[in-house]
Design a protein around this motif. Structure first.
Motif, PDB file in Angstrom:
ATOM      1  N   TYR A 194      65.177  69.468  26.931  1.00 22.23           N
ATOM      2  CA  TYR A 194      64.094  70.322  26.169  1.00 22.23           C
ATOM      3  C   TYR A 194      64.309  71.877  26.418  1.00 22.23           C
ATOM      4  CZ  TYR A 194      62.987  71.020  31.123  1.00 22.23           C
ATOM      5  OH  TYR A 194      63.102  71.397  32.430  1.00 22.23           O
ATOM      6  N   VAL A 195      65.381  72.461  26.584  1.00 22.87           N
ATOM      7  CA  VAL A 195      65.840  73.510  26.426  1.00 22.87           C
ATOM      8  C   VAL A 195      67.129  73.889  25.387  1.00 22.87           C
ATOM      9  CG1 VAL A 195      66.728  75.777  27.564  1.00 22.87           C
ATOM     10  CG2 VAL A 195      64.746  74.442  28.494  1.00 22.87           C
ATOM     11  N   ASP A 196      67.225  74.765  24.378  1.00 19.54           N
ATOM     12  CA  ASP A 196      68.373  74.730  23.685  1.00 19.54           C
ATOM     13  C   ASP A 196      69.153  75.807  24.227  1.00 19.54           C
ATOM     14  OD1 ASP A 196      67.592  73.133  21.575  1.00 19.54           O
ATOM     15  OD2 ASP A 196      65.777  74.266  21.190  1.00 19.54           O
ATOM     16  N   HIS A 197      68.562  77.088  24.800  1.00 17.19           N
ATOM     17  CA  HIS A 197      69.492  78.122  25.324  1.00 17.19           C
ATOM     18  C   HIS A 197      68.813  78.696  26.512  1.00 17.19           C
ATOM     19  CE1 HIS A 197      73.280  79.931  24.289  1.00 17.19           C
ATOM     20  NE2 HIS A 197      72.781  80.997  25.058  1.00 17.19           N
ATOM     21  N   VAL A 198      69.603  78.969  27.467  1.00 21.26           N
ATOM     22  CA  VAL A 198      69.099  79.596  28.794  1.00 21.26           C
ATOM     23  C   VAL A 198      69.724  81.117  28.577  1.00 21.26           C
ATOM     24  CG1 VAL A 198      69.114  79.939  31.417  1.00 21.26           C
ATOM     25  CG2 VAL A 198      68.956  77.623  30.069  1.00 21.26           C
TER      26      VAL A 198
END
Length: 403
Positions: free
Chosen positions: A156-160
């Motif tokens: 659910y996260v594309d980039h941190v």
């Protein structure tokens, strides 16, 4: 960051608003609100299109024009005992925030720290609107505990966007989402921490100025204040007169003044930011509870003794879950036990005093800390770019609006 331009469906981004860019931001506490406000300002500076913002934030983001869906302080929970009473409200706010993102169809969603809240919103958004790019600004401490969260975030996260330089390697190793080091917000505040020539002279003048930082939470004050006071008293008996400055937060001021009234050496208790930062620039040494403050002290080049006490219950949980060898953020960033750490039963008045005396004097222990602190600018890439600008550039690219 060129790889970040493509959207999740393989196109060049969500171009439904080619004449402008819409960003949805969700912060969960005051520190995230400050990060969000700086990010908003940087996005407006860098974006090639007009920008509209929506989301959840506090007073700092409101000053940048954000109309929060609900008051940020509704999310604040103080202690385990408060959770049951607040849980229905918080669950409702998670649903409302996710529904608002889905309805808004923004070019990207930026969740800011506070993973217990923001990640639940992100998961709901991803399930209902998988085309919306999701950026996580501030990596959860997967390197310290619950490392399995990193791999779970890929769903659910594309980039941190990471604040600490070692976090991209951690996410690669743990199978987390793509991660970019953008820098810590302290990098934009180093001028507040570095002394002028006159302040540098005060550092070596007599009596030595000692900062005491017992923490900013009520529980930390309760566990640390008495032993810190006793340690300062014992150190003073050995090194002679000492000037003690104790910064605190306004809502704890009266309690701190009351509870330090019987200290062997009466501290000057300060709440104003100007007085606090002046002490950082003039202090010869510090005794500090573990936290971000250890990194502030390291950037200010103040040799420090780190201490921390928790309840027995919290200690048992930490022994089961926590996977780091060090707790001080400065030590973690430098990957070396530079500041001595005295935790739990080791944090006695005598042990703390012994460690303090060593760094107040011109000793090998003091010189070793100062030499290590000199490496931080390179490690944290201070002076090479503004963290908020780096983060803004990443958000713009992921939103498919990079030009």
């Amino acid at each position: 960051m060129s790889a970040m331009v493509a959207s999740r469906d393989g196109s060049s981004g969500n171009h439904q608003h080619r004449s402008g860019m819409s960003i949805f931001l969700i912060a969960g506490e005051e520190s995230g609100d400050r990060l969000g406000a700086a990010l908003m300002a940087a996005i407006e500076d860098l974006a090639p299109y007009p920008v509209t913002f929506a989301g959840v934030g506090g007073s700092a983001m409101a000053e940048r024009g954000l109309h929060s869906l609900f008051p940020l302080d509704e999310l604040a929970i103080n202690g385990f005992s408060a959770i049951p009473a607040r849980l229905p409200l918080i669950l409702r706010r998670i649903r409302e925030a996710a529904d608002a993102v889905i309805a808004a169809k923004p070019d990207s969603l930026v969740i800011i720290d506070s993973p217990d809240f923001t990640h639940r919103v992100a998961r709901r958004v991803r399930a209902a609107a998988p085309h919306i790019p999701i950026v996580d600004y501030v990596s959860p401490t997967v390197w310290a505990w619950r490392p399995g969260r990193a791999a779970a975030m890929r769903r659910y996260v594309d980039h941190v966007l990471a604040l600490l330089p070692f976090e991209p390697d951690v996410h690669r190793r743990l199978g987390g989402p793509p991660c970019t080091f953008v820098g810590h917000p302290l990098a934009e505040a180093v001028t507040m921490l570095r002394p002028s020539p006159q302040e540098a002279a005060r550092r070596v003048a007599e009596p030595p100025l000692l900062m005491v930082l017992p923490g900013s939470r009520s529980g930390e004050i309760g566990r640390h204040l008495a032993v810190f006071g006793a340690a300062v008293g014992l150190a003073g008996e050995r090194v002679g007169p000492v000037e003690v400055v104790l910064p605190t937060v306004p809502h704890l001021l009266e309690r701190v003044r009351r509870d330090t009234a019987a200290w062997p050496i009466m501290p000057r208790v300060v709440v104003e930011s100007q007085e606090k930062w002046a002490a950082f620039r003039q202090a010869r040494a510090a005794l500090a509870a573990s936290g971000t403050v250890t990194l502030e002290l390291a950037l200010a080049s103040v040799p420090t003794v780190v201490a921390y006490k928790v309840t027995l219950f919290e200690e048992l949980i930490a022994r089961t879950l926590v996977r780091v060898k060090m707790v001080g953020l400065a030590n973690i960033v430098l990957d070396e036990m530079i500041m001595p750490e005295l935790l739990q039963r080791q944090a006695t008045a005598k042990n703390l005093a012994d460690a303090l005396v060593a760094i107040i004097a011109d000793s090998p222990q003091r010189r070793r800390q100062c030499e290590a602190f000199a490496k931080l600018d390179a490690v944290m890439e201070i002076g090479t770019a503004m963290p908020s600008k780096r983060a803004a550039a990443a958000v713009i690219m992921l939103s498919g609006k990079g030009g």
